[in-house]
Design a protein around this motif. Structure first.
Motif, PDB file in Angstrom:
ATOM      1  N   ARG A 193      43.370   0.432  18.460  1.00  0.00           N
ATOM      2  CA  ARG A 193      44.506   1.289  18.815  1.00  0.00           C
ATOM      3  C   ARG A 193      45.680   0.908  17.906  1.00  0.00           C
ATOM      4  O   ARG A 193      46.043  -0.265  17.835  1.00  0.00           O
ATOM      5  CB  ARG A 193      44.857   1.111  20.288  1.00  0.00           C
TER       6      ARG A 193
ATOM      7  N   TYR B 278      45.521  -7.816  21.715  1.00  0.00           N
ATOM      8  CA  TYR B 278      44.782  -6.815  22.469  1.00  0.00           C
ATOM      9  C   TYR B 278      45.705  -6.141  23.478  1.00  0.00           C
ATOM     10  O   TYR B 278      46.656  -6.754  23.982  1.00  0.00           O
ATOM     11  CB  TYR B 278      43.595  -7.441  23.203  1.00  0.00           C
ATOM     12  N   ASP B 279      45.403  -4.874  23.786  1.00  0.00           N
ATOM     13  CA  ASP B 279      46.159  -4.143  24.787  1.00  0.00           C
ATOM     14  C   ASP B 279      45.689  -4.566  26.186  1.00  0.00           C
ATOM     15  O   ASP B 279      44.725  -5.334  26.328  1.00  0.00           O
ATOM     16  CB  ASP B 279      45.950  -2.637  24.584  1.00  0.00           C
ATOM     17  N   LEU B 280      46.345  -4.052  27.207  1.00  0.00           N
ATOM     18  CA  LEU B 280      46.015  -4.442  28.580  1.00  0.00           C
ATOM     19  C   LEU B 280      44.580  -4.095  28.960  1.00  0.00           C
ATOM     20  O   LEU B 280      43.973  -4.753  29.805  1.00  0.00           O
ATOM     21  CB  LEU B 280      46.992  -3.768  29.549  1.00  0.00           C
ATOM     22  N   ASP B 281      44.019  -3.041  28.338  1.00  0.00           N
ATOM     23  CA  ASP B 281      42.648  -2.646  28.650  1.00  0.00           C
ATOM     24  C   ASP B 281      41.621  -3.294  27.730  1.00  0.00           C
ATOM     25  O   ASP B 281      40.447  -2.931  27.746  1.00  0.00           O
ATOM     26  CB  ASP B 281      42.511  -1.123  28.605  1.00  0.00           C
ATOM     27  N   GLY B 282      42.066  -4.252  26.912  1.00  0.00           N
ATOM     28  CA  GLY B 282      41.133  -4.982  26.065  1.00  0.00           C
ATOM     29  C   GLY B 282      40.919  -4.391  24.688  1.00  0.00           C
ATOM     30  O   GLY B 282      40.152  -4.950  23.888  1.00  0.00           O
ATOM     31  N   VAL B 283      41.559  -3.260  24.367  1.00  0.00           N
ATOM     32  CA  VAL B 283      41.386  -2.632  23.062  1.00  0.00           C
ATOM     33  C   VAL B 283      42.185  -3.401  22.014  1.00  0.00           C
ATOM     34  O   VAL B 283      43.336  -3.781  22.249  1.00  0.00           O
ATOM     35  CB  VAL B 283      41.831  -1.149  23.103  1.00  0.00           C
TER      36      VAL B 283
ATOM     37  N   GLU C 136      43.933   6.170  18.508  1.00  0.00           N
ATOM     38  CA  GLU C 136      42.759   5.377  18.861  1.00  0.00           C
ATOM     39  C   GLU C 136      41.605   5.775  17.944  1.00  0.00           C
ATOM     40  O   GLU C 136      41.311   6.967  17.798  1.00  0.00           O
ATOM     41  CB  GLU C 136      42.361   5.603  20.318  1.00  0.00           C
TER      42      GLU C 136
END
Length: 277
Positions: free
Chosen positions: A79, A90-95, A109
């Protein structure tokens, strides 16, 4: 033809030629972005990008991520977000996050998929070699046949042909396989070349008695082949009680697939064991 169509055509040509690359596809965008969902690009091992996934901020992130994917062999979702919205790797959702300096402040994305074609080199034109060529077609390997000149003309359907057994120019690697199925026609030359090829899997269809004789002769000529002999799969094939060329070919291909598919699991198990120790 659209840019995405041209990119898909390029990807197919590279795949057919056995070349490695990454395919990047825009999945979602937020706010103002140059690229749109469905846009694609091919990233080559030298970092060149063919296609369209956006401006400089995005292409830089795609290039870095794609080269990492080629190294690991694993796909990833990334992302690209404005700099002030990126607070970690990493973002909060693991991306995985990448920073954008673009004034438009858009978010993109991108799914990045490495394509690393495995090659299977079949040495020989024996009945087992021909049976392997018949059975391997659905498995996705790029098949190269190496055999005597008078045999090559009767072996259709391979992606490449080599007269004789000189394999060095193929620059084989850990994902590739060589199976020697000469069965009496060029055994020693084929086996020597296979052992020197650098392929991750090297096997030979032979009896144990023939293998012992070949090992003795080749190690007299080239003692440095001893480590390669230690890793040689011979007699090749999983022990399934195979009879006849077709069943032997099946056992050989099963062993090659197992070698490639389970290698990562073995490496992971080793790492976990070392970490726990």
């Amino acid at each position: 033809m659209s840019t995405s169509d041209k990119t898909r055509d390029l990807a197919e040509r590279l795949r057919a030629a056995g070349k490695e690359y990454c395919l990047a596809t825009i999945l979602r965008t937020f706010e103002s972005t140059a690229a749109r969902p469905g846009d694609k690009a091919v990233i080559l091992p030298n970092g060149d990008i063919e296609g369209f996934v956006g401006g400089h901020c995005v292409t830089g992130a795609v290039r870095r991520a794609a080269l990492a994917c080629l190294e690991s062999g694993e796909p990833k979702l990334i992302r690209v977000r404005p700099k002030d919205e990126v607070t970690g790797e990493y973002d909060l959702d693991g991306v995985e996050l990448h920073t954008s300096m673009c004034l438009s402040r858009g978010t993109v994305e991108i799914f990045i998929e490495p394509v690393k074609a495995r090659r299977l080199v079949v040495c020989g034109a024996s009945p087992v070699a021909l049976a392997i060529l018949e059975l391997v077609r659905p498995l996705g390997y790029r098949v190269v046949v190496a055999a005597a000149a008078d045999d090559l003309a009767r072996i259709p359907g391979a992606a490449g042909y080599i007269e004789g057994f000189a394999l060095a120019d193929l620059e084989l690697g850990n994902r590739d396989a060589v199976i020697v199925a000469t069965q009496g026609k060029g055994d020693r030359d084929a086996l020597r070349s296979a052992l020197q090829s650098g392929a991750g899997y090297v096997g030979m269809v032979c009896s144990r008695k023939k293998l012992d004789g070949l090992r003795s002769r080749l190690l007299e000529e080239a003692p440095e082949l001893a480590p390669a002999f230690a890793a040689l799969h011979a007699p090749a094939g999983l022990d399934i009680g195979a009879e006849g060329p077709e069943e032997i070919a099946l056992s050989v291909l099963a062993e090659i697939v197992a070698h490639h598919r389970l290698a990562g699991a073995r490496d992971t198990a080793i790492v976990r064991h070392m970490t726990a120790a």
